[in-house]
Design a protein around this motif. Structure first.
Motif, PDB file in Angstrom:
ATOM      1  N   LYS A 195       0.836  -1.203   0.000  1.00 36.86           N
ATOM      2  CA  LYS A 195       0.000   0.000   0.000  1.00 36.86           C
ATOM      3  C   LYS A 195       0.868   1.251   0.000  1.00 36.86           C
ATOM      4  O   LYS A 195       0.587   2.224  -0.713  1.00 36.86           O
ATOM      5  CB  LYS A 195      -0.919  -0.012   1.221  1.00 36.86           C
ATOM      6  CG  LYS A 195      -1.850   1.192   1.305  1.00 36.86           C
ATOM      7  CD  LYS A 195      -2.710   1.133   2.564  1.00 36.86           C
ATOM      8  CE  LYS A 195      -3.620   2.360   2.665  1.00 36.86           C
ATOM      9  NZ  LYS A 195      -4.411   2.345   3.925  1.00 36.86           N
ATOM     10  N   LEU A 196       1.959   1.229   0.798  1.00 34.61           N
ATOM     11  CA  LEU A 196       2.870   2.376   0.862  1.00 34.61           C
ATOM     12  C   LEU A 196       3.473   2.667  -0.508  1.00 34.61           C
ATOM     13  O   LEU A 196       3.548   3.828  -0.933  1.00 34.61           O
ATOM     14  CB  LEU A 196       3.971   2.095   1.877  1.00 34.61           C
ATOM     15  CG  LEU A 196       5.003   3.204   2.088  1.00 34.61           C
ATOM     16  CD1 LEU A 196       4.369   4.422   2.762  1.00 34.61           C
ATOM     17  CD2 LEU A 196       6.176   2.687   2.931  1.00 34.61           C
ATOM     18  N   ALA A 197       3.897   1.609  -1.192  1.00 34.86           N
ATOM     19  CA  ALA A 197       4.477   1.786  -2.525  1.00 34.86           C
ATOM     20  C   ALA A 197       3.451   2.360  -3.497  1.00 34.86           C
ATOM     21  O   ALA A 197       3.729   3.312  -4.228  1.00 34.86           O
ATOM     22  CB  ALA A 197       5.012   0.454  -3.044  1.00 34.86           C
ATOM     23  N   LYS A 198       2.259   1.800  -3.482  1.00 40.89           N
ATOM     24  CA  LYS A 198       1.213   2.255  -4.412  1.00 40.89           C
ATOM     25  C   LYS A 198       0.855   3.715  -4.171  1.00 40.89           C
ATOM     26  O   LYS A 198       0.716   4.503  -5.119  1.00 40.89           O
ATOM     27  CB  LYS A 198      -0.032   1.375  -4.271  1.00 40.89           C
ATOM     28  CG  LYS A 198      -1.132   1.711  -5.251  1.00 40.89           C
ATOM     29  CD  LYS A 198      -2.306   0.766  -5.105  1.00 40.89           C
ATOM     30  CE  LYS A 198      -3.399   1.100  -6.113  1.00 40.89           C
ATOM     31  NZ  LYS A 198      -4.564   0.174  -5.992  1.00 40.89           N
ATOM     32  N   GLU A 199       0.714   4.099  -2.908  1.00 37.61           N
ATOM     33  CA  GLU A 199       0.321   5.471  -2.583  1.00 37.61           C
ATOM     34  C   GLU A 199       1.388   6.488  -2.984  1.00 37.61           C
ATOM     35  O   GLU A 199       1.077   7.665  -3.180  1.00 37.61           O
ATOM     36  CB  GLU A 199       0.047   5.587  -1.078  1.00 37.61           C
ATOM     37  CG  GLU A 199      -1.221   4.874  -0.636  1.00 37.61           C
ATOM     38  CD  GLU A 199      -1.413   4.906   0.880  1.00 37.61           C
ATOM     39  OE1 GLU A 199      -2.529   4.576   1.327  1.00 37.61           O
ATOM     40  OE2 GLU A 199      -0.454   5.245   1.604  1.00 37.61           O
ATOM     41  N   ASN A 200       2.629   6.019  -3.102  1.00 38.50           N
ATOM     42  CA  ASN A 200       3.727   6.920  -3.439  1.00 38.50           C
ATOM     43  C   ASN A 200       4.234   6.740  -4.865  1.00 38.50           C
ATOM     44  O   ASN A 200       5.331   7.206  -5.197  1.00 38.50           O
ATOM     45  CB  ASN A 200       4.866   6.740  -2.438  1.00 38.50           C
ATOM     46  CG  ASN A 200       4.564   7.332  -1.088  1.00 38.50           C
ATOM     47  OD1 ASN A 200       4.776   8.518  -0.860  1.00 38.50           O
ATOM     48  ND2 ASN A 200       4.026   6.517  -0.179  1.00 38.50           N
ATOM     49  N   ASN A 201       3.453   6.051  -5.709  1.00 35.74           N
ATOM     50  CA  ASN A 201       3.839   5.801  -7.105  1.00 35.74           C
ATOM     51  C   ASN A 201       5.213   5.143  -7.199  1.00 35.74           C
ATOM     52  O   ASN A 201       5.992   5.400  -8.117  1.00 35.74           O
ATOM     53  CB  ASN A 201       3.841   7.108  -7.913  1.00 35.74           C
ATOM     54  CG  ASN A 201       2.472   7.735  -7.983  1.00 35.74           C
ATOM     55  OD1 ASN A 201       1.494   7.083  -8.327  1.00 35.74           O
ATOM     56  ND2 ASN A 201       2.373   9.009  -7.625  1.00 35.74           N
ATOM     57  N   ALA A 202       5.514   4.301  -6.198  1.00 37.56           N
ATOM     58  CA  ALA A 202       6.796   3.604  -6.137  1.00 37.56           C
ATOM     59  C   ALA A 202       6.616   2.148  -6.545  1.00 37.56           C
ATOM     60  O   ALA A 202       5.495   1.690  -6.808  1.00 37.56           O
ATOM     61  CB  ALA A 202       7.362   3.697  -4.720  1.00 37.56           C
ATOM     62  N   LEU A 203       7.726   1.416  -6.596  1.00 37.58           N
ATOM     63  CA  LEU A 203       7.687  -0.011  -6.879  1.00 37.58           C
ATOM     64  C   LEU A 203       7.972  -0.793  -5.602  1.00 37.58           C
ATOM     65  O   LEU A 203       8.623  -0.289  -4.681  1.00 37.58           O
ATOM     66  CB  LEU A 203       8.714  -0.374  -7.955  1.00 37.58           C
ATOM     67  CG  LEU A 203       8.508   0.246  -9.329  1.00 37.58           C
ATOM     68  CD1 LEU A 203       9.643  -0.156 -10.262  1.00 37.58           C
ATOM     69  CD2 LEU A 203       7.162  -0.140  -9.922  1.00 37.58           C
TER      70      LEU A 203
END
Length: 364
Positions: A195-203
């Motif tokens: 979820k953290l990655a998705k919310e920050n446009n990260a992988l």
């Protein structure tokens, strides 16, 4: 006679008009059918493109960032760092800044084709396993973005993507419930960092440490997350041991053919679920950790990278990068930085002078 002639003429006109109407109707139907087909085709294309869209946002370089080659002297453009050459020929194998190893290409639309990954590695419940366990998620992401931005600025032609590398199967010295010398990271923790990655446009890169389990079986254990469009795979080879051996006591190794089974399995997963192209990252810090490297090959939808992740003096690390990655990788190279163990900690500008320039830099 005249009456008969008029009647015949009326019949001919009626038939002619009917034929014209039928032809007009047919042409209209064909035109509508063609239009509908074109619309369906365009809609299908739009849907396919939407499904294949890479779900990340690279950090754009600052306005005053200079192109990498403009910051290098003629000597640096021609030769690799002297420490990497380790007393040998310093001539570059590929042009300065290039991330593909010599002779390699990339047929995918994966993240590494035009970008670079900067990853923070570790386990959320352990400070000893990497920076991931040293910081709260929001603070971690803030620091990760700062480090990622430094690479975008150092090489504006290849903007960097913030990436979380989360250990999902942890090698241990006890057999554990499965008898395979590993335990799974709690699903809630994996979900939290996904979820953290998705919310920050990260992988998000899911790392497996194997124990005595097979590479392919470990991939299947985390398949539900690998189906997410922004999730990729990393393999910690040194923790894979044979029956009768213990991770952390005995140095493990993985055969490249076993890695390739995972590459091909993931490739089929991408095809089956119409996912964006993915990455398989293979960690290595000693010769014995990866055998039969030539078996590890990219596919049309999977990029592969060989990551050197030893710690210590920077000169030693650069020379081993040359040995393990420059001379033996099949597509891309990676390089690990240890904030608390490297001597000194190399700057992004120093890392990018390596031959080839690492496509993935992970921090522990």
């Amino acid at each position: 006679m005249k009456k008969s002639f008029l009647l015949l003429l009326l019949v001919i006109i009626t038939l002619f008009l009917g034929g014209c109407t039928e032809t007009s109707s047919t042409n209209k139907d064909e035109k509508e059918e063609k239009t509908n087909t074109e619309e369906d085709s365009a809609q299908n294309k739009e849907t396919t493109e939407k499904k294949h869209e890479q779900p990340y946002k690279a950090l754009e370089p600052s306005e005053d960032a200079e192109q990498l080659r403009e910051t290098l002297s003629e000597e640096e453009q021609k030769n690799m760092p002297s420490a990497e050459a380790h007393g040998g020929d310093r001539e570059r194998m590929v042009p300065a800044g290039q991330t593909l190893v010599k002779g390699a290409d990339d047929q995918t639309d994966g993240p590494l084709k035009n970008h670079r990954l900067v990853a923070y590695y570790g386990h959320p419940n352990s400070e000893n396993m990497g920076i991931l366990g040293e910081m709260k998620p929001d603070a971690l992401m803030e620091k990760l973005k700062e480090q990622t931005q430094a690479y975008s600025n150092a090489d504006p032609s290849r903007p960097a993507i913030p990436t979380i590398e989360l250990i999902t199967t942890v090698a241990q010295r006890n057999p554990g419930p499965e008898g395979k010398y590993y335990h799974m990271t709690p699903e809630d923790d994996i979900d939290k960092y996904a979820k953290l990655a998705k919310e920050n446009n990260a992988l998000l890169m899911l790392d497996v440490q194997l124990g005595t389990d097979s590479v392919l079986n470990q991939v299947k254990l985390i398949e539900k997350w690998l189906k997410l469009p922004y999730v990729h795979l990393a393999i910690d080879t040194e923790f894979h041991v044979s029956e009768g051996e213990t991770p952390g006591v005995d140095l493990g190794q993985v055969d490249g053919a076993e890695v390739q089974k995972a590459v091909e399995y993931l490739s089929k997963l991408v095809e089956k679920h119409n996912l964006p192209d993915k990455i398989v990252l293979v960690h290595q810090f000693m010769d014995e950790a990866v055998t039969n490297k030539q078996a590890i090959q990219s596919t049309g939808n999977i990029e592969v990278a060989l990551n050197y992740d030893g710690w210590g003096p920077s000169a030693t690390k650069m020379s081993l990068y040359r040995k393990f990655v420059r001379n033996e990788a099949s597509q891309y190279g990676g390089f690990k930085i240890f904030y608390n163990k490297d001597e000194p900690v190399m700057s992004p500008e120093e890392v990018l002078k390596l031959d080839p320039a690492p496509a993935i830099i992970n921090y522990q």
